[in-house]
Scaffold this motif. Structure first.
Motif, mmCIF file in Angstrom:
data_model
loop_
_atom_site.group_PDB
_atom_site.id
_atom_site.type_symbol
_atom_site.label_atom_id
_atom_site.label_comp_id
_atom_site.label_asym_id
_atom_site.label_seq_id
_atom_site.Cartn_x
_atom_site.Cartn_y
_atom_site.Cartn_z
ATOM 1 N N GLY A 85 9.832 12.181 9.906
ATOM 2 C CA GLY A 85 9.516 11.431 11.300
ATOM 3 C C GLY A 85 8.763 10.712 11.577
ATOM 4 O O GLY A 85 8.689 10.166 12.800
ATOM 5 N N GLU A 86 7.849 10.659 10.730
ATOM 6 C CA GLU A 86 6.035 10.372 11.346
ATOM 7 C C GLU A 86 6.962 8.847 10.751
ATOM 8 O O GLU A 86 7.495 7.942 10.485
ATOM 9 N N ARG A 87 5.521 7.871 12.453
ATOM 10 C CA ARG A 87 5.756 6.424 12.684
ATOM 11 C C ARG A 87 4.347 6.403 12.361
ATOM 12 O O ARG A 87 3.515 6.459 12.480
ATOM 13 N N LYS A 88 3.733 5.530 11.123
ATOM 14 C CA LYS A 88 2.330 5.009 10.710
ATOM 15 C C LYS A 88 2.404 3.576 10.770
ATOM 16 O O LYS A 88 3.357 2.498 9.762
ATOM 17 N N LEU A 89 1.070 3.171 11.054
ATOM 18 C CA LEU A 89 0.968 1.468 10.875
ATOM 19 C C LEU A 89 0.175 1.913 9.599
ATOM 20 O O LEU A 89 -0.511 2.477 9.296
ATOM 21 N N CYS A 90 0.277 0.827 8.765
ATOM 22 C CA CYS A 90 -0.160 0.393 7.671
ATOM 23 C C CYS A 90 -1.838 0.332 7.969
ATOM 24 O O CYS A 90 -2.458 -0.439 8.226
ATOM 25 N N PRO A 91 -2.177 1.886 6.864
ATOM 26 C CA PRO A 91 -3.806 1.189 6.939
ATOM 27 C C PRO A 91 -4.611 0.007 6.253
ATOM 28 O O PRO A 91 -5.497 -0.223 7.270
ATOM 29 N N ARG A 92 -3.511 -0.647 5.783
ATOM 30 C CA ARG A 92 -4.540 -1.849 5.219
ATOM 31 C C ARG A 92 -3.943 -3.453 5.899
ATOM 32 O O ARG A 92 -5.326 -3.624 5.715
ATOM 33 N N ALA A 95 0.472 -0.722 -0.036
ATOM 34 C CA ALA A 95 -0.134 -0.351 0.342
ATOM 35 C C ALA A 95 1.154 1.568 0.345
ATOM 36 O O ALA A 95 2.057 1.317 1.158
ATOM 37 N N ILE A 96 0.976 1.975 -0.792
ATOM 38 C CA ILE A 96 1.098 3.241 -1.013
ATOM 39 C C ILE A 96 0.592 4.418 -0.244
ATOM 40 O O ILE A 96 -0.136 4.669 0.080
ATOM 41 N N ASP A 97 1.348 5.148 0.974
ATOM 42 C CA ASP A 97 0.764 6.367 1.570
ATOM 43 C C ASP A 97 2.116 7.858 1.348
ATOM 44 O O ASP A 97 3.406 7.551 1.333
ATOM 45 N N HIS A 98 1.167 8.688 1.386
ATOM 46 C CA HIS A 98 2.543 9.836 1.474
ATOM 47 C C HIS A 98 2.851 10.085 3.245
ATOM 48 O O HIS A 98 1.503 10.704 4.123
#
Length: 230
Positions: free
Chosen positions: A207-214, A200-203
């Protein structure tokens, strides 16, 4: 029994002239297999379906036994070949008239990549890892999934590929080997990033930490935008 007895290792209990009979039996089974492939109209000599592999393995077992064992008569093996040839023809006819039977024996083509996105759950259902699938793509000069409009796993295990035109290529997950792919849980700069698990592609911002929404995976790599080399 004496260890390393060369005569026993080479011939066991059969006489030397049995080797001539082995040659005749091998020629006999070779002719039977050749005739079987001609009669059944083998369309999958290059790539075989599961059902066809089963038939060939059964033939190989029968051919091997009659070629090497002196107590295996030759006529019953001919009956085996005739029976399998008839079964093959019957099953091919039945599959032509029954889609359910065809799906049972041959399986169905499976879409693995659509619009640059990997259907990882379908891939795993086919007992194939991402590493194996990505190797297949790399062998077709693909660098990232954004170059692939459609990838279909065929029933014989081959992958059919349909590409985006260069101007339509999307940012996508790089499929280069792991050592060539940087992975981040905290992204270093603002950019498009691809989930290393599901593509999955995300912008993301620096410094951002994020779990893949998919899929909920925490690792990202920079999305690749390279055009396909043809």
């Amino acid at each position: 029994m004496q260890a390393f007895d060369l005569h026993r290792m080479a011939l066991d209990k059969v006489p030397v002239d049995f080797l001539g009979e082995v040659a005749l039996r091998s020629l006999y089974t070779f002719v039977l297999v050749f005739l079987f492939l001609k009669i059944t109209g083998r369309r999958g000599v290059r790539q075989m379906s599961l059902f066809e592999v089963l038939i060939i393995l059964t033939l190989g077992s029968a051919a091997g036994d009659v070629a090497f064992y002196d107590d295996v008569p030759m006529l019953p093996v001919l009956v085996v070949f005739i029976t399998l040839a008839g079964l093959y023809r019957l099953v091919m006819w039945a599959m032509a008239h029954s889609e359910k039977l065809e799906d049972l024996l041959e399986g169905k083509p499976v879409v693995i990549v659509e619009d640059g996105q990997l259907a990882w759950e379908k891939l795993r259902a086919e007992n194939m890892t991402e590493f194996e699938f990505f190797m297949e793509l790399r062998l077709n000069s693909i660098e990232h999934l954004g170059q692939v409009r459609l990838a279909i796993m065929e029933t014989n295990g081959q992958v059919s590929l349909y590409y985006f035109d260069d101007e339509e290529t999307k940012p996508g997950l790089s499929i280069l080997p792991g050592k060539l792919l940087e992975r981040f849980t905290t992204v270093p700069e603002e950019n498009d990033y691809a989930c290393t698990c599901c593509s999955a592609i995300d912008h993301l911002q620096a410094g951002e930490r994020k779990l893949c929404p998919r899929c909920g995976h925490p690792e990202w790599s920079k999305a690749c935008r390279a055009k396909r080399i043809t």
